[in-house]
Design an enzyme around this catalytic site. Sequence first.
Site, PDB file in Angstrom:
ATOM      1  N   ASP A   1      13.064  40.381  31.245  1.00  0.00           N
ATOM      2  CA  ASP A   1      12.159  39.971  30.168  1.00  0.00           C
ATOM      3  C   ASP A   1      10.865  39.399  30.758  1.00  0.00           C
ATOM      4  OD1 ASP A   1      11.396  39.641  27.552  1.00  0.00           O
ATOM      5  OD2 ASP A   1      12.483  37.774  27.242  1.00  0.00           O
TER       6      ASP A   1
ATOM      7  N   ASN B   1       7.708  40.986  30.870  1.00  0.00           N
ATOM      8  CA  ASN B   1       6.695  41.909  31.408  1.00  0.00           C
ATOM      9  C   ASN B   1       5.358  41.758  30.680  1.00  0.00           C
ATOM     10  OD1 ASN B   1       8.724  42.962  32.970  1.00  0.00           O
ATOM     11  ND2 ASN B   1       8.919  44.887  31.848  1.00  0.00           N
ATOM     12  N   GLY B   2       5.454  41.660  29.348  1.00  0.00           N
ATOM     13  CA  GLY B   2       4.241  41.590  28.539  1.00  0.00           C
ATOM     14  C   GLY B   2       3.457  40.321  28.805  1.00  0.00           C
TER      15      GLY B   2
ATOM     16  N   TRP C   1       3.600  38.437  31.449  1.00  0.00           N
ATOM     17  CA  TRP C   1       3.094  38.483  32.830  1.00  0.00           C
ATOM     18  C   TRP C   1       1.775  39.251  32.874  1.00  0.00           C
ATOM     19  CZ3 TRP C   1       2.179  42.703  36.059  1.00  0.00           C
ATOM     20  CH2 TRP C   1       1.936  42.406  37.412  1.00  0.00           C
TER      21      TRP C   1
ATOM     22  N   HIS D   1       4.955  46.541  32.247  1.00  0.00           N
ATOM     23  CA  HIS D   1       6.125  47.425  32.324  1.00  0.00           C
ATOM     24  C   HIS D   1       6.096  48.259  33.604  1.00  0.00           C
ATOM     25  CE1 HIS D   1       7.213  46.030  28.457  1.00  0.00           C
ATOM     26  NE2 HIS D   1       6.274  46.683  27.784  1.00  0.00           N
TER      27      HIS D   1
ATOM     28  N   TRP E   1      12.411  49.519  19.288  1.00  0.00           N
ATOM     29  CA  TRP E   1      11.658  50.529  18.526  1.00  0.00           C
ATOM     30  C   TRP E   1      10.657  49.876  17.580  1.00  0.00           C
ATOM     31  CZ3 TRP E   1      12.218  55.280  20.353  1.00  0.00           C
ATOM     32  CH2 TRP E   1      13.425  55.650  20.940  1.00  0.00           C
TER      33      TRP E   1
ATOM     34  N   ARG F   1       8.367  47.914  18.280  1.00  0.00           N
ATOM     35  CA  ARG F   1       7.066  47.672  18.928  1.00  0.00           C
ATOM     36  C   ARG F   1       6.082  48.788  18.605  1.00  0.00           C
ATOM     37  NH1 ARG F   1       8.450  44.749  24.661  1.00  0.00           N
ATOM     38  NH2 ARG F   1       9.998  43.306  23.807  1.00  0.00           N
TER      39      ARG F   1
ATOM     40  N   LEU G   1      25.818  51.568  45.386  1.00  0.00           N
ATOM     41  CA  LEU G   1      25.489  50.758  44.204  1.00  0.00           C
ATOM     42  C   LEU G   1      25.404  51.619  42.942  1.00  0.00           C
ATOM     43  CD1 LEU G   1      24.169  47.889  43.204  1.00  0.00           C
ATOM     44  CD2 LEU G   1      22.065  49.215  43.238  1.00  0.00           C
TER      45      LEU G   1
ATOM     46  N   ARG H   1      18.835  36.196  32.815  1.00  0.00           N
ATOM     47  CA  ARG H   1      17.686  36.575  31.981  1.00  0.00           C
ATOM     48  C   ARG H   1      16.450  35.923  32.554  1.00  0.00           C
ATOM     49  NH1 ARG H   1      17.071  37.661  25.708  1.00  0.00           N
ATOM     50  NH2 ARG H   1      14.840  38.100  25.656  1.00  0.00           N
TER      51      ARG H   1
ATOM     52  N   ARG I   1      18.550  33.550  25.312  1.00  0.00           N
ATOM     53  CA  ARG I   1      19.369  34.302  24.355  1.00  0.00           C
ATOM     54  C   ARG I   1      19.794  35.612  24.999  1.00  0.00           C
ATOM     55  NH1 ARG I   1      14.407  33.884  21.655  1.00  0.00           N
ATOM     56  NH2 ARG I   1      12.984  35.593  22.176  1.00  0.00           N
TER      57      ARG I   1
ATOM     58  N   SER J   1      20.113  38.663  23.192  1.00  0.00           N
ATOM     59  CA  SER J   1      19.409  39.812  22.595  1.00  0.00           C
ATOM     60  C   SER J   1      20.258  41.096  22.561  1.00  0.00           C
ATOM     61  CB  SER J   1      18.082  40.061  23.319  1.00  0.00           C
ATOM     62  OG  SER J   1      17.244  38.925  23.249  1.00  0.00           O
TER      63      SER J   1
HETATM   64  C1  IPE Z   1      15.408  42.170  25.520  1.00  0.00           C
HETATM   65  O1  IPE Z   1      14.120  41.676  25.581  1.00  0.00           O
HETATM   66  C2  IPE Z   1      15.396  43.658  25.716  1.00  0.00           C
HETATM   67  C3  IPE Z   1      15.028  44.119  27.048  1.00  0.00           C
HETATM   68  C4  IPE Z   1      14.801  43.359  28.086  1.00  0.00           C
HETATM   69  C5  IPE Z   1      14.940  45.553  27.199  1.00  0.00           C
HETATM   70  P1  IPE Z   1      13.234  41.468  24.265  1.00  0.00           P
HETATM   71  O2  IPE Z   1      11.939  40.889  24.721  1.00  0.00           O
HETATM   72  O3  IPE Z   1      13.173  42.718  23.489  1.00  0.00           O
HETATM   73  O4  IPE Z   1      14.120  40.427  23.454  1.00  0.00           O
HETATM   74  P2  IPE Z   1      13.720  39.353  22.342  1.00  0.00           P
HETATM   75  O5  IPE Z   1      12.901  40.081  21.309  1.00  0.00           O
HETATM   76  O6  IPE Z   1      12.907  38.284  23.024  1.00  0.00           O
HETATM   77  O7  IPE Z   1      15.017  38.850  21.849  1.00  0.00           O
HETATM   78  C1  IPE Z   2      10.760  43.078  28.856  1.00  0.00           C
HETATM   79  O1  IPE Z   2       9.510  42.528  28.757  1.00  0.00           O
HETATM   80  C2  IPE Z   2      10.742  44.590  28.831  1.00  0.00           C
HETATM   81  C3  IPE Z   2      11.174  45.178  27.554  1.00  0.00           C
HETATM   82  C4  IPE Z   2      11.688  44.544  26.542  1.00  0.00           C
HETATM   83  C5  IPE Z   2      10.997  46.602  27.419  1.00  0.00           C
HETATM   84  P1  IPE Z   2       8.814  42.280  27.345  1.00  0.00           P
HETATM   85  O2  IPE Z   2       8.043  43.501  26.988  1.00  0.00           O
HETATM   86  O3  IPE Z   2       9.799  41.831  26.350  1.00  0.00           O
HETATM   87  O4  IPE Z   2       7.809  41.122  27.705  1.00  0.00           O
HETATM   88  P2  IPE Z   2       7.515  39.815  26.841  1.00  0.00           P
HETATM   89  O5  IPE Z   2       8.842  39.177  26.584  1.00  0.00           O
HETATM   90  O6  IPE Z   2       6.834  40.272  25.589  1.00  0.00           O
HETATM   91  O7  IPE Z   2       6.647  39.003  27.715  1.00  0.00           O
HETATM   92 MG    MG Z   3      10.506  40.052  25.746  1.00  0.00          MG
END
Ligand code: IPE
Ligand code: IPE
Ligand code: MG
Length: 234
Positions: A12, A14-15, A17, A29, A61, A63, A123, A179, A185, A187
């Site tokens: 979790d 990536n966005g 960051w 990503h 989905w 997003r 692995l 996580r 959480r 998720s």
């Molecule tokens: C969980 O992360 C799903 C993945 C890492 C692929 P999310 O960013 O989608 O989860 P929530 O929305 O914070 O619960």
């Molecule tokens: C996790 O990073 C990757 C996926 C859920 C695909 P996020 O895209 O959820 O990044 P944040 O949580 O918005 O920073």
């Molecule tokens: Mg996230």
Amino acid sequence: MNTCRHLAIIMDGNGRWAKAQGKPRTAGHFAGADNVRTIAIAANERGVEYLTIYAFSTENWKRSQEEVGYLMKLPSIFFKKYMQEFLDRGFRIRIIGEMDALPEGTRNVLRDAEIQSEKNTGLTLSIAMNYGSRREITLAARKYAQDVADGKRANDLEESEFDSYLFTADMPPVDLMVRTSGECRISNYLLWQIAYAELEFVPESWPEFTPEVLDRCLKEYSERDRRYGGIKYE
Ligand code: IPE
Ligand code: IPE
Ligand code: MG
């Protein structure tokens, strides 16, 4: 000292960051996918046998079309770059999740990676793609009901057999779930499989999750007292 055979990671952050660097979410990503290679290699070197990573959830989905489109293209970018190296290292790729609902191109790339590496014994890198635990359990219930309806078996399912109806059939239970990015959480990830897993929530985002952070997680895990409901008599 516990040894971690099966490590599951909710990748979790990536966005966030990317945003912190003034970049689009997709750049996060991209960096995150590169980090999957780094951490898969590091986990393998540390004796982990199964690494199960959450790449796309059944909820993702929701997003934007742009972000979902990019996440569906990432497997192709990722395996073009790294598949040969994974094969050389003996990694076995497995996909968990509902593959049928993925765009055809994405599905083909993922199937191809599974098929190319199916005989490997190193692995197991499982990628959760269009994965949702409730969906997985629902589909398992359907498969089981169908087996009973078809007369293939009696209605006598045991707890130990339920695994075989899940996407993770044949994998050991999760020992440690990590996580990244501070959210505490699950998720909808591996709900059945983490029944007795140790959980760790780290502040680093996924692109910042280095092999040193992995070492910290594994060290903490190794020192946990896994009692499984029992008690220790001194
Ligand atoms: C969980 O992360 C799903 C993945 C890492 C692929 P999310 O960013 O989608 O989860 P929530 O929305 O914070 O619960
Ligand atoms: C996790 O990073 C990757 C996926 C859920 C695909 P996020 O895209 O959820 O990044 P944040 O949580 O918005 O920073
Ligand atoms: Mg996230």
